[in-house]
Scaffold this motif. Structure first.
Motif, PDB file in Angstrom:
ATOM      1  N   MET A  26       0.837  -1.192   0.000  1.00 34.43           N
ATOM      2  CA  MET A  26       0.000   0.000   0.000  1.00 34.43           C
ATOM      3  C   MET A  26       0.875   1.246   0.000  1.00 34.43           C
ATOM      4  O   MET A  26       1.976   1.237   0.536  1.00 34.43           O
ATOM      5  CB  MET A  26      -0.897  -0.002   1.245  1.00 34.43           C
ATOM      6  N   THR A  27       0.374   2.300  -0.610  1.00 36.45           N
ATOM      7  CA  THR A  27       1.085   3.573  -0.561  1.00 36.45           C
ATOM      8  C   THR A  27       0.921   4.167   0.834  1.00 36.45           C
ATOM      9  O   THR A  27       0.074   3.728   1.626  1.00 36.45           O
ATOM     10  CB  THR A  27       0.513   4.577  -1.582  1.00 36.45           C
ATOM     11  N   LYS A  28       1.699   5.188   1.125  1.00 37.80           N
ATOM     12  CA  LYS A  28       1.592   5.869   2.413  1.00 37.80           C
ATOM     13  C   LYS A  28       0.182   6.400   2.618  1.00 37.80           C
ATOM     14  O   LYS A  28      -0.401   6.250   3.692  1.00 37.80           O
ATOM     15  CB  LYS A  28       2.618   7.009   2.471  1.00 37.80           C
ATOM     16  N   GLU A  29      -0.384   6.994   1.560  1.00 40.35           N
ATOM     17  CA  GLU A  29      -1.722   7.562   1.659  1.00 40.35           C
ATOM     18  C   GLU A  29      -2.771   6.471   1.887  1.00 40.35           C
ATOM     19  O   GLU A  29      -3.703   6.645   2.680  1.00 40.35           O
ATOM     20  CB  GLU A  29      -2.053   8.369   0.393  1.00 40.35           C
ATOM     21  N   GLU A  30      -2.643   5.348   1.187  1.00 40.32           N
ATOM     22  CA  GLU A  30      -3.570   4.230   1.375  1.00 40.32           C
ATOM     23  C   GLU A  30      -3.480   3.687   2.795  1.00 40.32           C
ATOM     24  O   GLU A  30      -4.501   3.368   3.420  1.00 40.32           O
ATOM     25  CB  GLU A  30      -3.273   3.105   0.379  1.00 40.32           C
ATOM     26  N   CYS A  31      -2.273   3.575   3.303  1.00 43.03           N
ATOM     27  CA  CYS A  31      -2.057   3.085   4.662  1.00 43.03           C
ATOM     28  C   CYS A  31      -2.675   4.041   5.674  1.00 43.03           C
ATOM     29  O   CYS A  31      -3.390   3.610   6.593  1.00 43.03           O
ATOM     30  CB  CYS A  31      -0.563   2.909   4.921  1.00 43.03           C
ATOM     31  N   MET A  32      -2.449   5.326   5.504  1.00 46.91           N
ATOM     32  CA  MET A  32      -3.012   6.320   6.418  1.00 46.91           C
ATOM     33  C   MET A  32      -4.536   6.239   6.426  1.00 46.91           C
ATOM     34  O   MET A  32      -5.164   6.269   7.483  1.00 46.91           O
ATOM     35  CB  MET A  32      -2.563   7.727   6.006  1.00 46.91           C
ATOM     36  N   GLU A  33      -5.131   6.108   5.255  1.00 50.59           N
ATOM     37  CA  GLU A  33      -6.588   6.041   5.146  1.00 50.59           C
ATOM     38  C   GLU A  33      -7.128   4.759   5.789  1.00 50.59           C
ATOM     39  O   GLU A  33      -8.117   4.783   6.523  1.00 50.59           O
ATOM     40  CB  GLU A  33      -7.008   6.106   3.675  1.00 50.59           C
ATOM     41  N   ALA A  34      -6.463   3.638   5.517  1.00 47.32           N
ATOM     42  CA  ALA A  34      -6.913   2.355   6.066  1.00 47.32           C
ATOM     43  C   ALA A  34      -6.819   2.337   7.589  1.00 47.32           C
ATOM     44  O   ALA A  34      -7.751   1.881   8.265  1.00 47.32           O
ATOM     45  CB  ALA A  34      -6.085   1.216   5.467  1.00 47.32           C
ATOM     46  N   LEU A  35      -5.721   2.827   8.136  1.00 48.00           N
ATOM     47  CA  LEU A  35      -5.562   2.825   9.585  1.00 48.00           C
ATOM     48  C   LEU A  35      -6.547   3.788  10.245  1.00 48.00           C
ATOM     49  O   LEU A  35      -7.069   3.502  11.324  1.00 48.00           O
ATOM     50  CB  LEU A  35      -4.126   3.166   9.979  1.00 48.00           C
ATOM     51  N   SER A  36      -6.830   4.887   9.585  1.00 45.30           N
ATOM     52  CA  SER A  36      -7.802   5.833  10.119  1.00 45.30           C
ATOM     53  C   SER A  36      -9.194   5.215  10.127  1.00 45.30           C
ATOM     54  O   SER A  36      -9.910   5.284  11.133  1.00 45.30           O
ATOM     55  CB  SER A  36      -7.794   7.107   9.271  1.00 45.30           C
ATOM     56  N   LYS A  37      -9.546   4.575   9.028  1.00 45.95           N
ATOM     57  CA  LYS A  37     -10.893   4.021   8.878  1.00 45.95           C
ATOM     58  C   LYS A  37     -11.117   2.766   9.721  1.00 45.95           C
ATOM     59  O   LYS A  37     -12.150   2.626  10.371  1.00 45.95           O
ATOM     60  CB  LYS A  37     -11.135   3.696   7.396  1.00 45.95           C
ATOM     61  N   HIS A  38     -10.153   1.862   9.710  1.00 44.37           N
ATOM     62  CA  HIS A  38     -10.361   0.550  10.316  1.00 44.37           C
ATOM     63  C   HIS A  38      -9.802   0.405  11.731  1.00 44.37           C
ATOM     64  O   HIS A  38     -10.250  -0.458  12.485  1.00 44.37           O
ATOM     65  CB  HIS A  38      -9.774  -0.550   9.426  1.00 44.37           C
ATOM     66  N   ALA A  39      -8.817   1.230  12.086  1.00 44.41           N
ATOM     67  CA  ALA A  39      -8.197   1.092  13.407  1.00 44.41           C
ATOM     68  C   ALA A  39      -8.315   2.362  14.247  1.00 44.41           C
ATOM     69  O   ALA A  39      -7.767   2.432  15.337  1.00 44.41           O
ATOM     70  CB  ALA A  39      -6.730   0.695  13.261  1.00 44.41           C
ATOM     71  N   ASN A  40      -9.001   3.367  13.694  1.00 42.12           N
ATOM     72  CA  ASN A  40      -9.215   4.631  14.402  1.00 42.12           C
ATOM     73  C   ASN A  40      -7.896   5.273  14.847  1.00 42.12           C
ATOM     74  O   ASN A  40      -7.783   5.806  15.945  1.00 42.12           O
ATOM     75  CB  ASN A  40     -10.151   4.429  15.603  1.00 42.12           C
ATOM     76  N   ILE A  41      -6.897   5.189  13.973  1.00 44.36           N
ATOM     77  CA  ILE A  41      -5.594   5.815  14.230  1.00 44.36           C
ATOM     78  C   ILE A  41      -5.523   7.075  13.387  1.00 44.36           C
ATOM     79  O   ILE A  41      -5.612   7.015  12.159  1.00 44.36           O
ATOM     80  CB  ILE A  41      -4.441   4.843  13.899  1.00 44.36           C
ATOM     81  N   LYS A  42      -5.401   8.203  14.042  1.00 40.69           N
ATOM     82  CA  LYS A  42      -5.412   9.485  13.346  1.00 40.69           C
ATOM     83  C   LYS A  42      -4.265   9.575  12.337  1.00 40.69           C
ATOM     84  O   LYS A  42      -3.156   9.145  12.604  1.00 40.69           O
ATOM     85  CB  LYS A  42      -5.297  10.624  14.357  1.00 40.69           C
ATOM     86  N   PRO A  43      -4.550  10.146  11.154  1.00 41.07           N
ATOM     87  CA  PRO A  43      -3.516  10.274  10.118  1.00 41.07           C
ATOM     88  C   PRO A  43      -2.257  10.998  10.592  1.00 41.07           C
ATOM     89  O   PRO A  43      -1.162  10.690  10.116  1.00 41.07           O
ATOM     90  CB  PRO A  43      -4.219  11.062   9.003  1.00 41.07           C
ATOM     91  N   ILE A  44      -2.372  11.915  11.549  1.00 40.32           N
ATOM     92  CA  ILE A  44      -1.181  12.626  12.038  1.00 40.32           C
ATOM     93  C   ILE A  44      -0.183  11.639  12.659  1.00 40.32           C
ATOM     94  O   ILE A  44       1.028  11.860  12.597  1.00 40.32           O
ATOM     95  CB  ILE A  44      -1.577  13.736  13.047  1.00 40.32           C
TER      96      ILE A  44
END
Length: 49
Positions: A26-44
């Protein structure tokens, strides 16, 4: 549980999830989006580096 232990556990979890993203190429952006959506980890948290 101490704050230090809790922080270390959270960092380890985030690292593990980022490694999973890398396995799926996954790209960095895809990873950030997936973790935000599925693991509730803020993109920051995942955007540094």
């Amino acid at each position: 549980m101490s704050a230090d232990h809790s922080s270390a556990s959270y960092i380890h979890l985030v690292q593990h999830l980022i490694e999973k993203c890398l396995i799926f190429q996954m790209t960095k952006e895809e990873c950030m989006e997936a973790l935000s959506k599925h693991a509730n980890i803020k993109p920051i948290i995942t955007s540094t580096g």
